[in-house]
Write a protein that holds these residues in place. Structure first.
Motif, mmCIF file in Angstrom:
data_model
loop_
_atom_site.group_PDB
_atom_site.id
_atom_site.type_symbol
_atom_site.label_atom_id
_atom_site.label_comp_id
_atom_site.label_asym_id
_atom_site.label_seq_id
_atom_site.Cartn_x
_atom_site.Cartn_y
_atom_site.Cartn_z
ATOM 1 N N SER A 203 0.848 -1.195 0.000
ATOM 2 C CA SER A 203 0.000 0.000 0.000
ATOM 3 C C SER A 203 0.880 1.239 0.000
ATOM 4 C CB SER A 203 -0.903 0.003 1.236
ATOM 5 O OG SER A 203 -1.658 1.206 1.283
ATOM 6 N N GLU A 213 -4.597 -2.325 1.113
ATOM 7 C CA GLU A 213 -4.627 -2.568 -0.334
ATOM 8 C C GLU A 213 -3.232 -2.404 -0.942
ATOM 9 O OE1 GLU A 213 -6.836 -0.568 -4.173
ATOM 10 O OE2 GLU A 213 -5.754 0.664 -2.746
ATOM 11 N N ASP A 215 -0.544 -1.691 -3.820
ATOM 12 C CA ASP A 215 -0.482 -0.840 -5.008
ATOM 13 C C ASP A 215 0.650 -1.341 -5.897
ATOM 14 O OD1 ASP A 215 -2.558 1.078 -4.377
ATOM 15 O OD2 ASP A 215 -1.247 1.754 -2.769
ATOM 16 N N ASP A 250 -2.394 5.905 -4.084
ATOM 17 C CA ASP A 250 -3.390 6.206 -3.056
ATOM 18 C C ASP A 250 -3.596 7.708 -3.003
ATOM 19 O OD1 ASP A 250 -3.939 3.626 -2.313
ATOM 20 O OD2 ASP A 250 -2.353 3.547 -0.803
ATOM 21 N N ASP A 261 -6.223 4.260 1.198
ATOM 22 C CA ASP A 261 -6.358 3.422 0.011
ATOM 23 C C ASP A 261 -7.432 3.973 -0.920
ATOM 24 O OD1 ASP A 261 -4.413 1.608 0.699
ATOM 25 O OD2 ASP A 261 -5.796 0.243 1.708
#
Length: 612
Positions: A203, A213, A215, A250, A261
């Motif tokens: 993330s 989450e 990335d 983000d 997120d």
């Protein structure tokens, strides 16, 4: 306590003027004299204040994948990275804002004219095709014009002879590959390469703040170089480099507007290249070159945007020597074009002439001077200069000093006041200006196995362009307002310790502040240091790098100090096949490079490299 030990040790031992992986121990071996070429007149690094060179051996020893991975080890240089994989990564040299660092690839300026400050984003700049990185700290406008107030970072791609391939896989679903080949002869040379990097990532927003989450990030780079000598006095060469990347990001979603997120993502495509003809005529070495760079980037978010920019430079330079004076003279024409948030396109341009010369009045004293005149299409003209000297004081000591001035014309966004709102006419901006002073003491042991340097400097920037917002009228626009100053100390050195071991350390103290308010400048750590202990044997080699930064003020708060360590190693199965391994964040430290953005915990990778 650990941080204090790191900073104190780095200050005591010093870091390399040019770090390099060592060959197996040889009692008669000495560290080679390193030359920097971004000075237009090739110069010895130890005699050039503010100059550093990172060679290919050092890149391999550190296991650096992207430029941002290794630039953070240069004293006085801070990397600002908003997200570990694909987050915007920009560089500040000696406290100057990112737009005041000029970035060159094979001599081609690649700063993004459509970026608000005209800064370069290092996030996707992969190093597999880079032979060396040169860093010139302090005002260098007399050599390179606008954008070089803080300094210059010049990257040179590799000449290829033979076949080179490699693949690597590791944590976070990361896969990295490279394929390259080329042929070099005395008369001609050509080569091409392709590299690819793909990861599921982590993330971008710090996972510890409830952002799980991942990335992802993917990047592909393709490039080529060619050279042909028509005669020994007439040589044509050129290169081209293309990168395409995509990153999950983000953002700052409503209603809290805090970093979290989001499904944001960004794609970018950039290419740069040059063609050059080198001729010897009338007692001079002439270079006629045309270079270009082009960038397009698109962000998909709640506030989508798309920007494109390009730059072209036509340059003539002639090098020669007469009556004991080495010199270079030249002329340039640069044109940039960039799109704005409104979808409109604007352009800027400048015509320039420059000259630099070096004289050695005695065997122990060298003096260098540079002068440049830039005539911008929209912001008048400016003359900048730089003088420096180096003196061999004996007993292994070298004393050097420099004074230079710089300027930066407003970027395209600033020139037309993009993102501005006001019922009144916008202010007419002036170019930012700077002056820098520095003095250094260097020392090398009689056998050349140990060397180091201490530099003290001051950098002043006036008429700094600032974006302001008036809450009473809701007006927002750019003005020449701030004056900033940076005082600093940089310590660097390297040593061969025997038994195959080599040691490199760095430490920097940077006091960067707004002179009007006395506040510290954002995203500039006051203290930063790194230490690398390397070992090279007949087949096995490795390196342990420890890097730390002190607290730094940031837009959302104070980014806390951190220390992190990386371990790299390689084993040569044969002279053509090498196994590689890397562990990053060895102690699984939870830290942030920029406030709010997380960095990976302990992670590792293994790979294989083939050379023929």
């Amino acid at each position: 306590m650990t941080r204090s030990i790191l900073f104190a040790t780095a200050a005591a031992v010093l870091f390399p003027l040019s770090a390099g992986a060592q060959t197996p121990d040889d009692p008669d071996a000495v560290l080679p004299e390193v030359v920097v070429t971004a000075t237009r007149l090739p110069a010895i690094v130890a005699d050039t204040p503010g100059a550093r060179v990172i060679d290919r051996a050092t890149i391999d020893q550190r296991g650096a994948v992207f430029a941002a991975d290794i630039l953070s080890e240069v004293p006085g240089l801070s990397v600002v990275r908003s997200g570990a994989f694909g987050g915007v990564a920009q560089v500040r040299i000696r406290g100057a804002s990112p737009g005041k660092t000029l970035v060159l690839v094979d001599g081609v300026p690649v700063n993004d004219p459509a970026e608000v400050n005209g800064a370069f984003d290092f996030s996707g700049f992969e190093l597999s095709d880079i032979e060396r990185i040169e860093v010139l700290s302090g005002p260098q406008s007399s050599l390179w014009g606008s954008d070089a107030i803080g300094g210059v970072i010049a990257l040179t791609t590799r000449d290829l002879d033979g076949f080179d391939a490699g693949v690597e896989a590791g944590s976070f679903g990361t896969v990295r590959g490279r394929l390259a080949g080329g042929l070099l002869t005395e008369r001609y040379g050509f080569g091409a390469w392709v590299s690819h990097f793909d990861t599921a990532g982590i993330s971008a927003a710090d996972e510890a703040d409830g952002n799980p989450e991942a990335d992802g990030f993917t990047s592909t780079t393709v490039g080529g170089r060619a050279r042909y000598a028509f005669t020994p006095d007439a040589v044509a060469d050129g290169s081209v480099r293309w990168t395409d990347s995509a990153a999950d990001l983000d953002g700052f979603p409503a209603p809290t507007w805090a970093l979290a997120d989001t499904p944001d993502r960004q794609s970018s495509e950039q290419w740069s290249g040059f063609g050059r003809l080198r001729l010897k005529a009338f007692g001079l070495d002439h270079q006629f070159s045309l270079s270009a760079s082009d960038m397009a980037r698109e962000t998909i978010s709640a506030f989508p945007s798309a920007f494109a920019a390009d730059r072209q430079v036509a340059r003539w330079q002639a090098n020669g020597a007469a009556s004991g004076v080495a010199f270079a003279v030249g002329a340039e024409r640069e044109e940039t074009q960039g799109s704005l948030s409104t979808g409109l396109t604007e352009q800027l341009g400048a015509s320039s002439v420059f000259a630099t010369a070096r004289i050695d009045p005695t065997d122990r004293l060298s003096l260098t001077g540079a002068l440049r005149f830039d005539d911008t299409d929209d912001f008048g003209s400016k003359t900048t200069g730089r003088v420096s000297g180096a003196f061999d004081a004996g007993a292994g000591f070298t004393l050097s000093a420099a004074y230079g001035t710089g300027f930066k014309a407003p970027s395209i966004s600033q020139a037309v006041c993009d993102f501005c709102f006001s019922s009144q006419p916008f202010p007419v901006l002036r170019p930012e200006t700077a002056e820098g002073y520095e003095a250094a003491v260097g020392w090398a042991s009689p056998d050349g196995r140990i060397e180091g340097r201490m530099t003290v400097y001051r950098l002043n920037v006036e008429d700094q362009i600032t974006y302001i917002f008036d809450p009473t009228t809701f007006d927002s626009f750019y003005v020449n307002l701030a004056e900033t100053a940076t005082d600093g100390v940089e310590l660097e050195g390297r040593a061969r310790l025997g038994g195959g071991f080599d040691l490199s350390l760095a430490w920097a103290w940077t006091d960067a502040r707004d002179e009007a308010t006395g506040a510290r400048l954002l995203r500039v750590p006051e203290r930063a240091g790194s230490a690398t202990l390397g070992w090279t044997g007949a087949r096995l080699s490795g390196a342990l790098t420890v890097r730390g930064e002190g607290d730094q003020d940031d837009a959302g708060g104070v980014r806390e100090a951190f220390i992190t360590a990386n371990l790299t190693g390689s084993y040569a199965l044969t002279d053509k096949v090498t196994l590689t391994a890397r562990i990053e964040n060895l102690a699984d430290e939870r830290y942030q490079q920029v406030f709010g953005y997380g960095e990976p915990g302990r992670s590792g990778s293994v790979g294989i490299r083939l050379r023929y």
